[in-house]
Design an enzyme around this catalytic site. Structure first.
Site, PDB file in Angstrom:
ATOM      1  N   SER A 119      -2.385  10.655  -4.644  1.00  0.00           N
ATOM      2  CA  SER A 119      -2.566  10.491  -3.200  1.00  0.00           C
ATOM      3  C   SER A 119      -2.065  11.737  -2.455  1.00  0.00           C
ATOM      4  O   SER A 119      -2.539  12.839  -2.724  1.00  0.00           O
ATOM      5  CB  SER A 119      -1.862   9.204  -2.737  1.00  0.00           C
ATOM      6  N   ASP A 174     -10.685   1.690  -3.767  1.00  0.00           N
ATOM      7  CA  ASP A 174      -9.543   2.233  -3.016  1.00  0.00           C
ATOM      8  C   ASP A 174      -9.760   2.024  -1.512  1.00  0.00           C
ATOM      9  O   ASP A 174     -10.677   2.599  -0.934  1.00  0.00           O
ATOM     10  CB  ASP A 174      -9.387   3.730  -3.329  1.00  0.00           C
ATOM     11  N   HIS A 208      -5.859   1.597  -4.614  1.00  0.00           N
ATOM     12  CA  HIS A 208      -5.070   2.819  -4.440  1.00  0.00           C
ATOM     13  C   HIS A 208      -3.870   2.734  -5.381  1.00  0.00           C
ATOM     14  O   HIS A 208      -2.731   2.505  -4.955  1.00  0.00           O
ATOM     15  CB  HIS A 208      -4.641   2.956  -2.976  1.00  0.00           C
TER      16      HIS A 208
END
Length: 230
Positions: A119, A174, A208
């Site tokens: 991320s 995600d 995610h």
């Protein structure tokens, strides 16, 4: 512990089982620490590789109503056309380059170092790799995007890492950093890196986060690009 707000604790490290001849430096996501990823890498470790998972400094984050949390740089918004913390991203990249320099001083050449992250950490690893002069062994970009994308290809170091192998991984479900961000990043990278060296792997049903198949793919990437030399 003394220090200013930018200071962060020492990285979480998974030492090599024998003499380290290669290293993985991996940057966690917003609000996290390096400990969870160090545990994950301990589960897929390769004997001659040292795994270094630094912790981001604590700072106010605009995206989260200026709450203070571990963050590599400020995030204003996750929309594709959002303003970006250019000075913070560049400062963070310099700090990661210093960490790489430290490993080189310890006897591990930069070409035997894989830089990666998840991320926000993945975004920083991409930006750092593309703007540094030393050649890296590879880049792991998980569930992320390319920061300051409009500054490329001009911002890319020449020749730097034009030939660097990149493994991008992204969950198809995600909700935070949608898969389209990963796809657009790959397309952008292919315009100024060797497209042969760029791989995008996606995982059905993964949000995610990470999953066992992704960790297997990461292990294979590390073993391919950081083989034993003794």
């Amino acid at each position: 512990m003394c220090g200013n707000n930018m200071s962060a604790p020492l990285p979480a490290i998974v030492p090599a089982a024998r003499k380290a001849s290669a290293a993985v430096i991996f940057l966690h996501g917003l609000g996290d620490t390096g400990h969870g990823w160090a545990e994950a890498f301990a589960g897929i470790r390769t004997p001659h590789v040292k795994y270094i998972c630094p912790h981001a400094p604590v700072m106010p984050v605009s995206l989260n109503m200026n709450m203070r949390m571990p963050s590599w740089f400020d995030i204003i918004s996750l929309s594709p056309d959002a303003a970006e913390d250019e000075s913070g991203i560049k400062r963070a990249a310099e700090n990661i380059k210093a960490l790489i320099d430290q490993e080189v001083k310890n006897g591990i050449p930069s070409s035997r170092i894989v830089l990666g992250g998840f991320s926000q950490g993945g975004a920083l690893s991409l930006y750092t790799a593309l703007t540094m002069n030393q050649k890296l062994g590879g880049v792991l970009a998980l569930s992320c995007w390319l920061p300051l994308r409009n500054s490329f290809p001009q911002a890319a170091a020449d020749p730097g890492n034009r030939e660097v192998p990149v493994l991008q991984c992204h969950g198809e479900a995600d909700p935070l950093v949608p898969l389209v961000f990963g796809c657009l990043t790959v397309e952008k990278l292919k315009t100024f890196l060797n497209p042969v060296n760029i791989t995008l792997k996606t995982y059905g049903g993964m949000g995610h986060s990470s999953c066992p198949q992704e960790m297997e793919d990461i292990k294979e990437f590390i073993e391919t690009h950081l083989p034993p030399i003794d």
